[in-house]
Scaffold this active site. Structure first.
Site, PDB file in Angstrom:
ATOM      1  N   ASN A 172      31.357  54.258  33.893  1.00  0.00           N
ATOM      2  CA  ASN A 172      30.277  53.323  34.225  1.00  0.00           C
ATOM      3  C   ASN A 172      29.861  52.594  32.944  1.00  0.00           C
ATOM      4  O   ASN A 172      29.291  53.200  32.043  1.00  0.00           O
ATOM      5  CB  ASN A 172      29.102  54.130  34.808  1.00  0.00           C
ATOM      6  CG  ASN A 172      27.908  53.262  35.157  1.00  0.00           C
ATOM      7  OD1 ASN A 172      27.809  52.122  34.716  1.00  0.00           O
ATOM      8  ND2 ASN A 172      26.996  53.818  35.932  1.00  0.00           N
ATOM      9  N   CYS A 196      21.899  47.920  35.187  1.00  0.00           N
ATOM     10  CA  CYS A 196      23.304  47.788  35.622  1.00  0.00           C
ATOM     11  C   CYS A 196      23.527  46.588  36.538  1.00  0.00           C
ATOM     12  O   CYS A 196      24.662  46.149  36.709  1.00  0.00           O
ATOM     13  CB  CYS A 196      23.744  49.059  36.345  1.00  0.00           C
ATOM     14  SG  CYS A 196      23.723  50.515  35.315  1.00  0.00           S
ATOM     15  N   HIS A 229      29.588  47.212  41.181  1.00  0.00           N
ATOM     16  CA  HIS A 229      29.246  47.957  39.966  1.00  0.00           C
ATOM     17  C   HIS A 229      29.951  49.308  40.040  1.00  0.00           C
ATOM     18  O   HIS A 229      29.963  49.966  41.077  1.00  0.00           O
ATOM     19  CB  HIS A 229      27.728  48.136  39.899  1.00  0.00           C
ATOM     20  CG  HIS A 229      27.304  49.074  38.810  1.00  0.00           C
ATOM     21  ND1 HIS A 229      27.797  48.991  37.525  1.00  0.00           N
ATOM     22  CD2 HIS A 229      26.443  50.135  38.824  1.00  0.00           C
ATOM     23  CE1 HIS A 229      27.255  49.945  36.791  1.00  0.00           C
ATOM     24  NE2 HIS A 229      26.438  50.656  37.551  1.00  0.00           N
TER      25      HIS A 229
HETATM   26  O1  UT7 Z   1      24.679  52.875  36.870  1.00  0.00           O
HETATM   27  C1  UT7 Z   1      23.678  53.865  36.849  1.00  0.00           C
HETATM   28  C2  UT7 Z   1      23.622  54.479  38.138  1.00  0.00           C
HETATM   29  N1  UT7 Z   1      24.057  55.868  38.146  1.00  0.00           N
HETATM   30  C3  UT7 Z   1      24.723  56.338  39.197  1.00  0.00           C
HETATM   31  O2  UT7 Z   1      25.110  55.612  40.079  1.00  0.00           O
HETATM   32  C4  UT7 Z   1      24.941  57.803  39.316  1.00  0.00           C
HETATM   33  C5  UT7 Z   1      24.898  58.232  40.763  1.00  0.00           C
HETATM   34  N2  UT7 Z   1      25.031  59.660  40.891  1.00  0.00           N
HETATM   35  C6  UT7 Z   1      26.201  60.297  40.682  1.00  0.00           C
HETATM   36  O3  UT7 Z   1      27.212  59.684  40.407  1.00  0.00           O
HETATM   37  C7  UT7 Z   1      26.215  61.797  40.862  1.00  0.00           C
HETATM   38  O4  UT7 Z   1      24.994  62.214  41.432  1.00  0.00           O
HETATM   39  C8  UT7 Z   1      26.458  62.557  39.539  1.00  0.00           C
HETATM   40  C9  UT7 Z   1      27.876  62.310  39.062  1.00  0.00           C
HETATM   41  C10 UT7 Z   1      25.493  62.129  38.458  1.00  0.00           C
HETATM   42  C11 UT7 Z   1      26.270  64.054  39.781  1.00  0.00           C
HETATM   43  O5  UT7 Z   1      27.170  64.468  40.812  1.00  0.00           O
HETATM   44  P1  UT7 Z   1      26.630  65.313  42.062  1.00  0.00           P
HETATM   45  O6  UT7 Z   1      27.784  65.551  42.919  1.00  0.00           O
HETATM   46  O7  UT7 Z   1      25.454  64.576  42.663  1.00  0.00           O
HETATM   47  O8  UT7 Z   1      26.186  66.651  41.379  1.00  0.00           O
HETATM   48  P2  UT7 Z   1      24.760  67.383  41.404  1.00  0.00           P
HETATM   49  O9  UT7 Z   1      23.803  66.679  40.504  1.00  0.00           O
HETATM   50  O10 UT7 Z   1      24.358  67.623  42.826  1.00  0.00           O
HETATM   51  O11 UT7 Z   1      25.115  68.766  40.761  1.00  0.00           O
HETATM   52  C12 UT7 Z   1      25.995  69.702  41.446  1.00  0.00           C
HETATM   53  C13 UT7 Z   1      26.387  70.767  40.450  1.00  0.00           C
HETATM   54  C14 UT7 Z   1      25.204  71.340  39.679  1.00  0.00           C
HETATM   55  O12 UT7 Z   1      25.437  72.717  39.462  1.00  0.00           O
HETATM   56  P3  UT7 Z   1      24.718  73.821  40.391  1.00  0.00           P
HETATM   57  O13 UT7 Z   1      23.238  73.587  40.223  1.00  0.00           O
HETATM   58  O14 UT7 Z   1      25.189  73.541  41.787  1.00  0.00           O
HETATM   59  O15 UT7 Z   1      25.212  75.099  39.816  1.00  0.00           O
HETATM   60  C15 UT7 Z   1      25.282  70.626  38.354  1.00  0.00           C
HETATM   61  O16 UT7 Z   1      24.682  71.351  37.314  1.00  0.00           O
HETATM   62  O17 UT7 Z   1      27.275  70.217  39.484  1.00  0.00           O
HETATM   63  C16 UT7 Z   1      26.771  70.523  38.184  1.00  0.00           C
HETATM   64  N3  UT7 Z   1      27.191  69.480  37.272  1.00  0.00           N
HETATM   65  C17 UT7 Z   1      28.343  69.517  36.594  1.00  0.00           C
HETATM   66  N4  UT7 Z   1      29.321  70.426  36.566  1.00  0.00           N
HETATM   67  C18 UT7 Z   1      30.379  70.194  35.785  1.00  0.00           C
HETATM   68  C19 UT7 Z   1      26.532  68.334  36.957  1.00  0.00           C
HETATM   69  N5  UT7 Z   1      27.261  67.627  36.067  1.00  0.00           N
HETATM   70  C20 UT7 Z   1      28.374  68.360  35.828  1.00  0.00           C
HETATM   71  C21 UT7 Z   1      29.504  68.153  35.017  1.00  0.00           C
HETATM   72  N6  UT7 Z   1      30.475  69.083  35.015  1.00  0.00           N
HETATM   73  N7  UT7 Z   1      29.657  67.069  34.229  1.00  0.00           N
END
Ligand code: UT7
Length: 322
Positions: A276, A110, A246
């Protein structure tokens, strides 16, 4: 040694996919994606591919710069999701725009657009005058569409820029790479060699990402990169009109703005409509800013990016187009 951007272009597929459309086949919702990531829609390839988008973006950048294929000394491309592993994206663009110059790709995931600019700067020091930079990504072919944590955040796009040697322009950069294949990776296909005895890697060709670790790395890398590049250029944050980051997550952009004491409006965000788009996100944002006449000649702006590698970079320069 310095440079200036003289032309900018981008291309996105016409198919727009909303959060509601994703929630029809993934356990997700518009509310979760909007709140946690800031995305409403993303553009996704249907019939077109990376080469089509990259060629359209490259032609638009050349038209914006007022140059033809014969004026380009070098094409540098970048993609992690191209139509072919070889030839490179830059070779495919060279063929389709009718250029005959040298062409090669580099990759920093990226962060690539900033690594392309830095590489162009190096080539200006050995006598080249005008370089075409082109990024194209079809992330929709790299995500596992059953993995809700990845599938909802990416989109497809291409972005291109024509850059010219200009030693009178402001240009300062900082880069950081810390080799790491634990946080973000895409494994290659295993192949069918009868001699290969190693264990097959999991999920070949699908992006695997530790979201929270990436998030922490992103906020740290972008805010320290911006501070470091301004200090190297003997500038203050108050000298900067825009940060062009980015586009990965609106919360990453908001945290970065907060850490640096910037108004949210100064940190360009197009994520809600495009998601993204990996290496294409910065040239896509620049093109939208250019089309909306947001950038005036002499405006100081900082581009900042992070991605797999782990890699990051920040470049401060002045908009030098009329
Ligand atoms: O350019 C490449 C670089 N990539 C990035 O910069 C990504 C950086 N990271 C992020 O943007 C975030 O970490 C994500 C968007 C990927 C994830 O968001 P988060 O707030 O960090 O969520 P999390 O991984 O801590 O998950 C929290 C909860 C989980 O459920 P439980 O275990 O608390 O029940 C996930 O399973 O949210 C759940 N979850 C979702 N729920 C609904 C994860 N993805 C989704 C979704 N819809 N799409």
């Amino acid at each position: 040694m310095s440079l200036r951007i003289t032309g900018i272009g981008s291309c996105v597929p016409s198919k727009v996919v909303s959060n509601d459309e994703l929630s029809k086949f993934l356990d997700t919702s518009d509310e979760w994606i909007s709140k946690r990531v800031g995305i409403k829609n993303r553009h996704v390839c249907t019939t077109e591919g990376v080469t089509d988008m990259a060629v359209t973006a490259a032609k638009a950048a050349m038209e914006d710069a007022g140059v033809g294929a014969g004026d380009i000394d070098l094409i540098i491309g970048s993609t992690v999701s191209g139509d072919m592993l070889l030839p490179t994206l830059s070779c495919l663009v060279q063929k389709n725009i009718g250029a005959t110059c040298m062409a090669f790709d580099i990759s920093a995931a990226c962060s690539s657009f900033l690594f392309l600019l830095e590489t162009a700067k190096a080539y200006f020091s050995i006598g080249m005058k005008r370089i075409l930079l082109v990024c194209g990504e079809q992330m929709s072919r790299m995500v596992d569409w059953t993995d809700r944590s990845c599938a909802v955040i990416f989109g497809d796009a291409a972005g291109a820029a024509v850059v010219e040697k200009d030693d009178s322009n402001l240009y300062e950069s900082v880069f950081s790479v810390s080799g790491n294949d634990d946080v973000i990776k895409i494994n290659m296909p295993f192949g069918n060699s009868p001699f290969k005895t190693a264990e097959q890697p999991e999920n070949p060709m699908f992006l695997q990402m530790k979201g929270q670790e990436t998030f922490k790395y992103a906020v740290g890398a972008m805010s320290s990169g911006i501070k470091d590049v301004l200090s190297k250029a003997h500038l203050n944050i108050s000298d900067v009109k825009y940060i062009v980051p980015h586009q990965a997550n609106q919360r990453i952009l908001s945290f970065t703005a907060e850490r640096l004491g910037l108004d949210e409006g100064q940190v360009i965000s197009i994520i809600s409509e495009y998601g993204n788009t990996s290496s294409s996100s910065i040239p896509l944002a620049l093109n939208i800013m250019n089309e909306n006449k947001m950038l005036k000649k002499g405006d100081v702006f900082v581009m900042t990016a992070f991605g797999a590698g782990l890699s990051s970079g920040s470049i401060v320069t002045k908009w030098a187009k009329d």
